[in-house]
Design an enzyme around this catalytic site. Structure first.
Site, PDB file in Angstrom:
ATOM      1  N   ASP A 103     -29.106 -22.606   0.333  1.00  0.00           N
ATOM      2  CA  ASP A 103     -30.572 -23.285  -0.279  1.00  0.00           C
ATOM      3  C   ASP A 103     -30.639 -22.545  -1.551  1.00  0.00           C
ATOM      4  OD1 ASP A 103     -31.065 -19.955  -0.483  1.00  0.00           O
ATOM      5  OD2 ASP A 103     -32.427 -20.088   1.822  1.00  0.00           O
ATOM      6  N   HIS A 118     -21.365 -21.357   2.707  1.00  0.00           N
ATOM      7  CA  HIS A 118     -21.353 -22.201   3.427  1.00  0.00           C
ATOM      8  C   HIS A 118     -21.481 -23.314   2.313  1.00  0.00           C
ATOM      9  CE1 HIS A 118     -21.993 -20.080   7.542  1.00  0.00           C
ATOM     10  NE2 HIS A 118     -20.692 -20.373   7.620  1.00  0.00           N
ATOM     11  N   CYS A 129     -13.611 -39.049  -5.261  1.00  0.00           N
ATOM     12  CA  CYS A 129     -13.533 -38.764  -7.312  1.00  0.00           C
ATOM     13  C   CYS A 129     -13.422 -36.896  -7.228  1.00  0.00           C
ATOM     14  CB  CYS A 129     -13.836 -39.364  -8.219  1.00  0.00           C
ATOM     15  SG  CYS A 129     -15.905 -39.410  -8.175  1.00  0.00           S
ATOM     16  N   CYS A 147     -21.747 -42.432  -5.434  1.00  0.00           N
ATOM     17  CA  CYS A 147     -21.281 -41.851  -6.605  1.00  0.00           C
ATOM     18  C   CYS A 147     -22.000 -43.000  -7.650  1.00  0.00           C
ATOM     19  CB  CYS A 147     -19.580 -41.317  -6.294  1.00  0.00           C
ATOM     20  SG  CYS A 147     -19.272 -40.582  -7.403  1.00  0.00           S
ATOM     21  N   ASN A 213     -32.928  -6.122   9.371  1.00  0.00           N
ATOM     22  CA  ASN A 213     -33.496  -7.295  10.264  1.00  0.00           C
ATOM     23  C   ASN A 213     -34.582  -7.319  11.580  1.00  0.00           C
ATOM     24  OD1 ASN A 213     -33.362  -9.845  12.362  1.00  0.00           O
ATOM     25  ND2 ASN A 213     -31.027 -10.380  11.852  1.00  0.00           N
TER      26      ASN A 213
HETATM   27  P1  NAD Z   1     -28.506 -16.470  11.529  1.00  0.00           P
HETATM   28  O1  NAD Z   1     -27.125 -15.655  11.715  1.00  0.00           O
HETATM   29  O2  NAD Z   1     -28.018 -16.747  10.019  1.00  0.00           O
HETATM   30  O3  NAD Z   1     -30.014 -15.639  11.476  1.00  0.00           O
HETATM   31  C1  NAD Z   1     -31.298 -16.004  11.638  1.00  0.00           C
HETATM   32  C2  NAD Z   1     -31.307 -14.319  11.113  1.00  0.00           C
HETATM   33  O4  NAD Z   1     -32.835 -13.962  10.711  1.00  0.00           O
HETATM   34  C3  NAD Z   1     -31.808 -13.643  12.635  1.00  0.00           C
HETATM   35  O5  NAD Z   1     -31.078 -12.867  12.827  1.00  0.00           O
HETATM   36  C4  NAD Z   1     -33.113 -13.373  12.209  1.00  0.00           C
HETATM   37  O6  NAD Z   1     -33.632 -12.177  13.573  1.00  0.00           O
HETATM   38  C5  NAD Z   1     -33.148 -12.737  10.957  1.00  0.00           C
HETATM   39  N1  NAD Z   1     -34.580 -12.858  10.343  1.00  0.00           N
HETATM   40  C6  NAD Z   1     -35.461 -13.581  10.635  1.00  0.00           C
HETATM   41  N2  NAD Z   1     -36.602 -13.776  10.201  1.00  0.00           N
HETATM   42  C7  NAD Z   1     -36.394 -13.095   9.002  1.00  0.00           C
HETATM   43  C8  NAD Z   1     -36.831 -11.869   8.405  1.00  0.00           C
HETATM   44  N3  NAD Z   1     -37.897 -12.343   7.572  1.00  0.00           N
HETATM   45  N4  NAD Z   1     -36.124 -10.978   7.434  1.00  0.00           N
HETATM   46  C9  NAD Z   1     -34.799 -10.332   7.975  1.00  0.00           C
HETATM   47  N5  NAD Z   1     -34.573 -11.135   8.897  1.00  0.00           N
HETATM   48  C10 NAD Z   1     -34.885 -12.268   9.865  1.00  0.00           C
HETATM   49  O7  NAD Z   1     -28.515 -17.688  12.213  1.00  0.00           O
HETATM   50  P2  NAD Z   1     -29.026 -19.548  12.561  1.00  0.00           P
HETATM   51  O8  NAD Z   1     -30.522 -19.998  11.484  1.00  0.00           O
HETATM   52  O9  NAD Z   1     -28.819 -20.312  13.191  1.00  0.00           O
HETATM   53  O10 NAD Z   1     -28.631 -20.253  11.208  1.00  0.00           O
HETATM   54  C11 NAD Z   1     -27.102 -20.651  11.880  1.00  0.00           C
HETATM   55  C12 NAD Z   1     -26.394 -20.818   9.946  1.00  0.00           C
HETATM   56  O11 NAD Z   1     -27.014 -21.582   9.330  1.00  0.00           O
HETATM   57  C13 NAD Z   1     -25.739 -19.936   9.195  1.00  0.00           C
HETATM   58  O12 NAD Z   1     -24.779 -19.689   8.507  1.00  0.00           O
HETATM   59  C14 NAD Z   1     -26.937 -19.604   8.238  1.00  0.00           C
HETATM   60  O13 NAD Z   1     -27.088 -19.015   6.825  1.00  0.00           O
HETATM   61  C15 NAD Z   1     -27.528 -21.520   7.897  1.00  0.00           C
HETATM   62  N6  NAD Z   1     -28.765 -21.537   7.728  1.00  0.00           N
HETATM   63  C16 NAD Z   1     -29.316 -21.617   6.001  1.00  0.00           C
HETATM   64  C17 NAD Z   1     -30.414 -21.615   6.121  1.00  0.00           C
HETATM   65  C18 NAD Z   1     -30.341 -21.571   4.481  1.00  0.00           C
HETATM   66  O14 NAD Z   1     -30.409 -21.851   3.432  1.00  0.00           O
HETATM   67  N7  NAD Z   1     -31.801 -21.155   4.046  1.00  0.00           N
HETATM   68  C19 NAD Z   1     -31.629 -22.186   7.025  1.00  0.00           C
HETATM   69  C20 NAD Z   1     -31.073 -22.309   8.335  1.00  0.00           C
HETATM   70  C21 NAD Z   1     -29.844 -21.913   8.794  1.00  0.00           C
END
Ligand code: NAD
Length: 246
Positions: A103, A118, A129, A147, A213
């Site tokens: 993000d 990621h 390209c 593109c 967490n």
């Molecule tokens: P994840 O492994 O990233 O897990 C999310 C974790 O965040 C959980 O353990 C949850 O308990 C914890 N959490 C929830 N609220 C929180 C808070 N306020 N403070 C701290 N921790 C908190 O799992 P996913 O969501 O299944 O993601 C899978 C993959 O996709 C990961 O690589 C993730 O980074 C990516 N993803 C990225 C984004 C983003 O770019 N913002 C959003 C969704 C998923």
């Protein structure tokens, strides 16, 4: 000693601290995680992020990708956890952030050494390209976007299911895992492979593991040394504040 104070003491002694962040660090910015009750996968079909599906059905994949990552994520702003980490780096208390997030919020908060494990949704890439564009440079009302140089369909520059981890990011993450004194795990379940192996490696190489967490994760009862239960947006600013107080 309370876990937050224990975390502060470890961080004070550390000369090389690395943060490892997951979707949880951005939850307080309004971006839901993928998994869980209110996760994105309860509303969308993850197939749109499968690389084979993307190339075979680019228009329908792009329709959903635009909705999630550009109309919705695109408006999110960094929260106090992102800013606390950026401040710690500026003070020399944090060496790097390895983020699984796509993000761009760590970078927007001012963090410099961000390892994008990621990739990053705020870059679009031409698979032919290699040209890259910021999303605002491209008209996303016409899908799929193309593109400007060769007309090829653009892809968000993040890792789709079925794609490898960018080699440079993987190498840098390994180096951090092998050299850090403290690994700060923030908002990650530890269930996403191969990213979840990075903290495991850090532990094997002797790093102390601090976890933040609100829910226990796959790490909590395996490699975590200090578990601070709570939201990243509350705990990280509290830690950053205590690091300058005494
Ligand atoms: P994840 O492994 O990233 O897990 C999310 C974790 O965040 C959980 O353990 C949850 O308990 C914890 N959490 C929830 N609220 C929180 C808070 N306020 N403070 C701290 N921790 C908190 O799992 P996913 O969501 O299944 O993601 C899978 C993959 O996709 C990961 O690589 C993730 O980074 C990516 N993803 C990225 C984004 C983003 O770019 N913002 C959003 C969704 C998923």
């Amino acid at each position: 000693m309370d876990p937050l104070e224990e975390a502060v003491q470890l961080l004070k002694k550390s000369s090389h601290t690395t943060a490892f962040t997951g979707a949880g660090v951005s939850v307080e910015s309004g971006i839901p995680p993928f998994r869980g009750e209110n996760g994105l996968w309860s509303r969308y079909d993850p197939i749109v992020l499968d690389i084979g599906y993307f190339y075979s059905h680019p228009a329908s994949a792009w329709k959903v990708i635009k909705e999630i990552f550009y109309d919705y994520f695109g408006k999110a702003k960094p929260n106090p956890a992102h800013y606390a980490l950026a401040e710690m780096e500026k003070r020399g208390q944090l060496t790097a952030i390895i983020t699984q997030n796509i993000d761009n919020l760590h970078q927007e908060a001012g963090s410099k050494n961000v390892i994008e494990y990621h990739g990053n949704s705020q870059r679009l890439i031409c698979p032919k390209c290699g040209a890259t564009y910021r999303p605002e440079e491209i008209d996303l009302s016409k899908l799929p976007p193309r593109c400007k140089k060769d007309g090829e369909i653009l892809k968000p520059d993040f890792v789709f299911f079925g794609e490898p981890i960018p080699p440079e990011a993987a190498a840098k993450a390994t180096e951090e895992a092998q050299t850090a004194d403290v690994f700060l795990l923030i908002g990650t379940t530890g269930e996403v492979m191969p990213a979840s192996m990075v903290p495991q490696m850090a532990k094997q190489y002797g790093a102390k593991i601090i976890e933040i967490n609100p829910e226990e994760s796959a790490y909590t009862h395996s490699i975590t040394d200090v578990y601070v239960r709570g939201k990243a947006g509350v705990i990280m600013p509290a830690i950053a504040k205590r690091l300058v107080e005494r």
